[in-house]
Design a protein around this motif. Structure first.
Motif, PDB file in Angstrom:
ATOM      1  N   ASN A  17      -5.658  -4.087   2.445  1.00 58.14           N
ATOM      2  CA  ASN A  17      -5.697  -3.762   3.883  1.00 58.14           C
ATOM      3  C   ASN A  17      -6.984  -4.231   4.548  1.00 58.14           C
ATOM      4  O   ASN A  17      -7.536  -3.544   5.411  1.00 58.14           O
ATOM      5  CB  ASN A  17      -5.489  -2.263   4.120  1.00 58.14           C
ATOM      6  CG  ASN A  17      -4.119  -1.811   3.700  1.00 58.14           C
ATOM      7  OD1 ASN A  17      -3.137  -2.519   3.906  1.00 58.14           O
ATOM      8  ND2 ASN A  17      -4.047  -0.647   3.092  1.00 58.14           N
ATOM      9  N   LEU A  18      -7.446  -5.417   4.161  1.00 56.36           N
ATOM     10  CA  LEU A  18      -8.615  -6.009   4.801  1.00 56.36           C
ATOM     11  C   LEU A  18      -8.133  -7.097   5.764  1.00 56.36           C
ATOM     12  O   LEU A  18      -7.266  -7.897   5.409  1.00 56.36           O
ATOM     13  CB  LEU A  18      -9.559  -6.617   3.756  1.00 56.36           C
ATOM     14  CG  LEU A  18     -10.230  -5.626   2.820  1.00 56.36           C
ATOM     15  CD1 LEU A  18     -10.981  -6.356   1.718  1.00 56.36           C
ATOM     16  CD2 LEU A  18     -11.176  -4.726   3.604  1.00 56.36           C
TER      17      LEU A  18
ATOM     18  N   VAL B 103     -13.770   1.175   2.926  1.00 56.76           N
ATOM     19  CA  VAL B 103     -13.937  -0.246   3.271  1.00 56.76           C
ATOM     20  C   VAL B 103     -14.854  -0.915   2.258  1.00 56.76           C
ATOM     21  O   VAL B 103     -14.586  -2.027   1.798  1.00 56.76           O
ATOM     22  CB  VAL B 103     -14.485  -0.393   4.710  1.00 56.76           C
ATOM     23  CG1 VAL B 103     -14.830  -1.842   5.010  1.00 56.76           C
ATOM     24  CG2 VAL B 103     -13.485   0.141   5.711  1.00 56.76           C
TER      25      VAL B 103
ATOM     26  N   VAL C  66      -8.316 -10.209   6.747  1.00 55.68           N
ATOM     27  CA  VAL C  66      -8.815 -11.538   6.408  1.00 55.68           C
ATOM     28  C   VAL C  66      -7.874 -12.586   6.993  1.00 55.68           C
ATOM     29  O   VAL C  66      -6.679 -12.576   6.718  1.00 55.68           O
ATOM     30  CB  VAL C  66      -8.928 -11.709   4.879  1.00 55.68           C
ATOM     31  CG1 VAL C  66      -9.322 -13.121   4.520  1.00 55.68           C
ATOM     32  CG2 VAL C  66      -9.935 -10.717   4.317  1.00 55.68           C
TER      33      VAL C  66
ATOM     34  N   ALA D  64     -12.958  -1.469  -0.972  1.00 55.56           N
ATOM     35  CA  ALA D  64     -11.982  -2.556  -0.851  1.00 55.56           C
ATOM     36  C   ALA D  64     -12.674  -3.922  -0.866  1.00 55.56           C
ATOM     37  O   ALA D  64     -12.196  -4.860  -1.521  1.00 55.56           O
ATOM     38  CB  ALA D  64     -11.163  -2.388   0.420  1.00 55.56           C
ATOM     39  N   THR D  65     -13.794  -4.062  -0.169  1.00 54.74           N
ATOM     40  CA  THR D  65     -14.488  -5.349  -0.170  1.00 54.74           C
ATOM     41  C   THR D  65     -15.094  -5.659  -1.537  1.00 54.74           C
ATOM     42  O   THR D  65     -15.110  -6.818  -1.955  1.00 54.74           O
ATOM     43  CB  THR D  65     -15.580  -5.404   0.914  1.00 54.74           C
ATOM     44  OG1 THR D  65     -16.482  -4.330   0.732  1.00 54.74           O
ATOM     45  CG2 THR D  65     -14.966  -5.361   2.294  1.00 54.74           C
TER      46      THR D  65
ATOM     47  N   VAL E 197     -14.476  -6.141   9.678  1.00 59.16           N
ATOM     48  CA  VAL E 197     -13.680  -4.920   9.627  1.00 59.16           C
ATOM     49  C   VAL E 197     -14.157  -3.996  10.746  1.00 59.16           C
ATOM     50  O   VAL E 197     -15.322  -3.600  10.764  1.00 59.16           O
ATOM     51  CB  VAL E 197     -13.817  -4.210   8.262  1.00 59.16           C
ATOM     52  CG1 VAL E 197     -13.037  -2.910   8.242  1.00 59.16           C
ATOM     53  CG2 VAL E 197     -13.392  -5.124   7.128  1.00 59.16           C
TER      54      VAL E 197
ATOM     55  N   ALA F  20      -6.498  -9.654  -0.285  1.00 62.19           N
ATOM     56  CA  ALA F  20      -7.094  -8.997   0.878  1.00 62.19           C
ATOM     57  C   ALA F  20      -6.041  -8.207   1.647  1.00 62.19           C
ATOM     58  O   ALA F  20      -6.301  -7.080   2.074  1.00 62.19           O
ATOM     59  CB  ALA F  20      -7.753 -10.023   1.785  1.00 62.19           C
TER      60      ALA F  20
END
Length: 107
Positions: free
Chosen positions: A58-59, A20, A61, A23-24, A83, A54
């Motif tokens: 796979n976030l 996570v 948003v 990804a961010t 998340v 995003a």
């Protein structure tokens, strides 16, 4: 034996948290890159690009919480999202508030 259990718990937490965070960070880097070249790009297009990236990462948003505006000679972009990290018996809600503000250079 206790040390093995502790190491196992820490490894499991890292297995959930690190992807996570990566990804961010990628989304933030993407926003910075978009801000560098945002001179003639409409704000709506920038918002769509951020949401698209995003989704690719796979976030979760929501497009309602992504803004891109050009006040004067600056570009300001913001993405706010949460998340959920699911652990056995507990779900941690990790809040993110990514914001980029840069001057616009038009050639």
């Amino acid at each position: 034996m206790v040390w093995l259990v502790l190491i196992g718990i820490v490894a499991y937490m890292m297995w959930k948290v690190v992807p996570v965070k990566i990804a961010t960070s990628e989304l933030y880097d993407f926003m910075v890159e978009q801000a560098k070249w945002a001179g003639n790009t409409p704000s709506e297009v920038l918002q769509k690009r951020i949401v698209s990236k995003a989704n690719e990462l796979n976030l979760p948003v929501d497009p309602k919480f992504v803004t891109a505006e050009k006040p004067g000679d600056k570009i300001r972009m913001k993405a706010v999202f949460t998340v959920p990290l699911e652990f056995p018996g507990y779900t941690y809600e990790w809040d993110f508030d990514l914001e980029v503000e840069r001057p616009i250079f038009i050639w």
